[in-house]
Design a protein around this motif. Structure first.
Motif, PDB file in Angstrom:
ATOM      1  N   PRO A 114       0.808  -1.226   0.000  1.00  0.00           N
ATOM      2  CA  PRO A 114       0.000   0.000   0.000  1.00  0.00           C
ATOM      3  C   PRO A 114       0.837   1.270   0.000  1.00  0.00           C
ATOM      4  O   PRO A 114       1.927   1.311   0.582  1.00  0.00           O
ATOM      5  CB  PRO A 114      -0.796  -0.122   1.303  1.00  0.00           C
ATOM      6  CG  PRO A 114      -0.833  -1.564   1.611  1.00  0.00           C
ATOM      7  CD  PRO A 114       0.454  -2.119   1.118  1.00  0.00           C
ATOM      8  N   SER A 115       0.315   2.300  -0.612  1.00  0.00           N
ATOM      9  CA  SER A 115       1.059   3.559  -0.759  1.00  0.00           C
ATOM     10  C   SER A 115       1.187   4.331   0.549  1.00  0.00           C
ATOM     11  O   SER A 115       1.882   5.356   0.588  1.00  0.00           O
ATOM     12  CB  SER A 115       0.377   4.435  -1.824  1.00  0.00           C
ATOM     13  OG  SER A 115      -0.957   4.694  -1.440  1.00  0.00           O
ATOM     14  N   ARG A 116       0.558   3.877   1.617  1.00  0.00           N
ATOM     15  CA  ARG A 116       0.759   4.546   2.919  1.00  0.00           C
ATOM     16  C   ARG A 116       2.170   4.290   3.468  1.00  0.00           C
ATOM     17  O   ARG A 116       2.603   4.945   4.411  1.00  0.00           O
ATOM     18  CB  ARG A 116      -0.288   4.112   3.929  1.00  0.00           C
ATOM     19  CG  ARG A 116      -0.284   2.654   4.298  1.00  0.00           C
ATOM     20  CD  ARG A 116      -1.382   2.339   5.327  1.00  0.00           C
ATOM     21  NE  ARG A 116      -1.394   0.940   5.712  1.00  0.00           N
ATOM     22  CZ  ARG A 116      -2.067   0.017   5.061  1.00  0.00           C
ATOM     23  NH1 ARG A 116      -2.796   0.344   4.010  1.00  0.00           N
ATOM     24  NH2 ARG A 116      -2.034  -1.251   5.470  1.00  0.00           N
TER      25      ARG A 116
END
Lengths: 121, 106
Positions: free
Chosen positions: B59-61
């Motif tokens: 995930p891009s988090r």
């Protein structure tokens, strides 16, 4: 999907030998470098060994040099770790891990579930 | 051998928090720094390679920064599945050493 399945772990006495295997599937095994990484009970990760796809480069941690030897059979999609002269401190979960691309970055982008080696009398 | 340190060794956080973990190398390792997380009883999983490249499917988090000796991993908007132990690893030179880990817990 990268699949790596380790086997060969077990209980062995100090000074004994064991051979771990890692069966690879879901990717072209002969194109990737491979690693063994271990984790002692309750401890962090320790890199153990690396072998390049064509076996031209083999690296070992100082703690295992001369006792643990990595090898591979590209025809059978198998990675091995021959473990000799085992010590109590070799007790760990041993993970097989695929090397990332480019190969000289030496990160590990796929991992097996591990096999447990216990060295004890 | 290159020694890796991480700080903090553990931290408490809540869902939705922004968390930053620091990794420091005992000598310059350029960008040869990678981040993994490991849930209890499971194999490690690659998050970031080459200091700042997000691994496919992650995930891009998750984001990474740094070069030389100082690196950070940031998790924005912490999710329940992010509670785990995080390790950095250098691959500038063999032996490819890992940091001692940072445990992220509730």
């Amino acid at each position: 999907e990268v699949q790596l399945v380790e086997s060969g772990g077990g209980l062995v006495q100090p000074g004994g030998s064991l051979r771990l295997s890692c069966a690879a599937s879901g990717f072209t095994f002969s194109s990737y470098g491979m690693n063994w990484v271990r984790q002692a009970p309750g401890k962090g990760l320790e890199w153990v060994s690396y072998i390049s796809n064509g076996r031209s480069t083999i690296l070992h941690a100082d703690s295992v040099k001369g006792r643990l030897t990595i090898s591979r059979d590209n025809a059978k999609n198998l990675l091995y770790l021959q473990m000799n002269s085992l010590r109590d401190e070799d007790t760990a979960v041993y993970y097989c891990a695929r090397g990332g691309v480019p190969s000289d970055y030496h990160y590990m982008d796929g991992w097996g579930k591990g096999t447990t080696v216990t060295v004890s009398s | 051998d290159i020694q890796m340190t991480q700080s903090p060794s553990s931290l408490s956080a809540s869902v939705g928090d922004r968390v930053t973990i620091t990794c420091r190398a005992s000598q310059s390792i350029s960008f040869y720094l990678h981040w993994y997380h490991q849930k209890l009883g499971k194999a490690p999983n690659l998050l970031i390679y080459a200091a700042s490249s997000l691994q496919s499917g992650v995930p891009s988090r998750f984001s990474g920064r740094g070069s030389g000796t100082d690196f950070t991993l940031t998790i924005s908007n912490l999710q329940p599945e992010d509670f785990a132990t995080y390790y950095c690893q250098q691959s500038y030179t063999s032996p490819f050493t890992f940091g001692p880990g940072t445990k992220v817990e509730i």
